[in-house]
Write a protein that holds these residues in place. Structure first.
Motif, PDB file in Angstrom:
ATOM      1  N   ILE A  70      46.751  48.674  39.661  1.00  0.00           N
ATOM      2  CA  ILE A  70      47.981  48.131  39.944  1.00  0.00           C
ATOM      3  C   ILE A  70      48.797  46.812  38.745  1.00  0.00           C
ATOM      4  O   ILE A  70      47.995  45.905  38.762  1.00  0.00           O
ATOM      5  N   ASP A  71      50.037  48.188  37.603  1.00  0.00           N
ATOM      6  CA  ASP A  71      49.786  47.150  36.133  1.00  0.00           C
ATOM      7  C   ASP A  71      51.326  45.542  37.175  1.00  0.00           C
ATOM      8  O   ASP A  71      51.150  45.450  38.024  1.00  0.00           O
ATOM      9  N   GLY A  72      50.472  44.877  36.703  1.00  0.00           N
ATOM     10  CA  GLY A  72      51.229  43.153  36.649  1.00  0.00           C
ATOM     11  C   GLY A  72      50.050  42.715  36.715  1.00  0.00           C
ATOM     12  O   GLY A  72      49.526  42.352  35.829  1.00  0.00           O
ATOM     13  N   ASN A  73      50.782  41.389  36.858  1.00  0.00           N
ATOM     14  CA  ASN A  73      49.320  40.324  36.830  1.00  0.00           C
ATOM     15  C   ASN A  73      48.529  40.292  38.546  1.00  0.00           C
ATOM     16  O   ASN A  73      49.805  40.481  38.853  1.00  0.00           O
ATOM     17  N   HIS A  74      47.010  39.224  37.953  1.00  0.00           N
ATOM     18  CA  HIS A  74      46.874  39.574  39.389  1.00  0.00           C
ATOM     19  C   HIS A  74      46.007  37.946  39.382  1.00  0.00           C
ATOM     20  O   HIS A  74      45.880  37.295  38.561  1.00  0.00           O
ATOM     21  N   THR A  75      45.138  38.053  40.347  1.00  0.00           N
ATOM     22  CA  THR A  75      44.590  36.558  40.321  1.00  0.00           C
ATOM     23  C   THR A  75      42.797  36.732  40.941  1.00  0.00           C
ATOM     24  O   THR A  75      42.939  37.960  42.348  1.00  0.00           O
ATOM     25  N   PHE A  76      42.002  36.884  40.607  1.00  0.00           N
ATOM     26  CA  PHE A  76      41.317  36.126  40.384  1.00  0.00           C
ATOM     27  C   PHE A  76      39.880  35.033  40.691  1.00  0.00           C
ATOM     28  O   PHE A  76      40.369  34.660  40.023  1.00  0.00           O
ATOM     29  N   SER A  77      39.730  35.386  42.024  1.00  0.00           N
ATOM     30  CA  SER A  77      39.481  33.906  43.153  1.00  0.00           C
ATOM     31  C   SER A  77      37.684  34.021  42.752  1.00  0.00           C
ATOM     32  O   SER A  77      37.142  35.565  43.572  1.00  0.00           O
ATOM     33  N   VAL A  78      37.168  33.194  42.433  1.00  0.00           N
ATOM     34  CA  VAL A  78      35.040  33.118  43.312  1.00  0.00           C
ATOM     35  C   VAL A  78      35.166  32.012  43.758  1.00  0.00           C
ATOM     36  O   VAL A  78      35.728  30.935  43.362  1.00  0.00           O
ATOM     37  N   VAL A  79      34.395  31.873  44.125  1.00  0.00           N
ATOM     38  CA  VAL A  79      34.200  30.575  45.214  1.00  0.00           C
ATOM     39  C   VAL A  79      32.320  30.212  45.310  1.00  0.00           C
ATOM     40  O   VAL A  79      32.190  31.756  45.635  1.00  0.00           O
ATOM     41  N   ALA A  80      32.149  29.248  44.233  1.00  0.00           N
ATOM     42  CA  ALA A  80      30.794  29.123  44.930  1.00  0.00           C
ATOM     43  C   ALA A  80      30.266  28.083  45.661  1.00  0.00           C
ATOM     44  O   ALA A  80      31.488  27.154  45.987  1.00  0.00           O
ATOM     45  N   THR A  81      29.098  27.851  46.540  1.00  0.00           N
ATOM     46  CA  THR A  81      28.886  27.762  47.772  1.00  0.00           C
ATOM     47  C   THR A  81      27.137  26.811  47.374  1.00  0.00           C
ATOM     48  O   THR A  81      26.421  27.818  47.158  1.00  0.00           O
ATOM     49  N   ASP A  82      27.128  25.791  47.535  1.00  0.00           N
ATOM     50  CA  ASP A  82      25.506  25.230  47.493  1.00  0.00           C
ATOM     51  C   ASP A  82      24.840  25.745  48.215  1.00  0.00           C
ATOM     52  O   ASP A  82      25.756  25.833  49.894  1.00  0.00           O
TER      53      ASP A  82
ATOM     54  N   THR B 120      48.467  49.419  32.286  1.00  0.00           N
ATOM     55  CA  THR B 120      47.726  50.553  32.243  1.00  0.00           C
ATOM     56  C   THR B 120      48.944  51.387  30.629  1.00  0.00           C
ATOM     57  O   THR B 120      50.006  51.281  30.590  1.00  0.00           O
ATOM     58  N   PRO B 121      48.190  51.694  29.498  1.00  0.00           N
ATOM     59  CA  PRO B 121      49.119  52.510  28.845  1.00  0.00           C
ATOM     60  C   PRO B 121      49.283  53.395  28.947  1.00  0.00           C
ATOM     61  O   PRO B 121      48.912  54.410  30.200  1.00  0.00           O
ATOM     62  N   ALA B 122      50.623  54.100  28.962  1.00  0.00           N
ATOM     63  CA  ALA B 122      51.367  55.621  29.269  1.00  0.00           C
ATOM     64  C   ALA B 122      50.846  56.301  28.862  1.00  0.00           C
ATOM     65  O   ALA B 122      49.802  56.101  27.790  1.00  0.00           O
ATOM     66  N   PRO B 123      50.799  57.456  29.622  1.00  0.00           N
ATOM     67  CA  PRO B 123      49.280  59.336  28.622  1.00  0.00           C
ATOM     68  C   PRO B 123      50.464  59.131  27.797  1.00  0.00           C
ATOM     69  O   PRO B 123      51.743  59.564  26.765  1.00  0.00           O
ATOM     70  N   MET B 124      49.418  59.968  26.501  1.00  0.00           N
ATOM     71  CA  MET B 124      50.091  60.154  25.366  1.00  0.00           C
ATOM     72  C   MET B 124      50.237  61.712  25.383  1.00  0.00           C
ATOM     73  O   MET B 124      49.823  62.225  26.319  1.00  0.00           O
ATOM     74  N   LEU B 125      51.704  61.554  24.779  1.00  0.00           N
ATOM     75  CA  LEU B 125      52.162  63.218  24.959  1.00  0.00           C
ATOM     76  C   LEU B 125      51.480  63.650  24.014  1.00  0.00           C
ATOM     77  O   LEU B 125      51.508  63.607  22.344  1.00  0.00           O
TER      78      LEU B 125
END
Length: 72
Positions: free
Chosen positions: A27-39, A55-60
């Motif tokens: 889905i086009d737009g802003n996203h958040t990728f989160s990582v939790v590290a646990t010792d 994502t670019p539009a398909p080429m015609l």
């Protein structure tokens, strides 16, 4: 050390480094990728990374008219 990864509001899942995130329907737009590290003592640290999917539009197809035949 264990890692848990999450994209936006999806369920968090165990992950390793490096990781490839497969998004079935990007889905086009802003996203958040989160990582939790646990010792091994249970101490957790969370890092969040902002990313943007664009994502670019398909080429015609381009149809060119053939050149005019030479005049005789």
């Amino acid at each position: 050390m264990t890692f848990t990864c999450q994209l936006d509001n999806a369920s968090a899942a165990p992950c390793t480094s490096p990781i490839t995130v497969n998004v079935p329907t990007p889905i086009d737009g802003n996203h958040t990728f989160s990582v939790v590290a646990t010792d091994r003592f249970g101490h957790a640290t969370t890092k969040a990374y902002a990313c943007r999917i664009d994502t670019p539009a398909p080429m015609l197809p381009t149809f060119l008219r053939p050149p005019d035949p030479p005049a005789h």
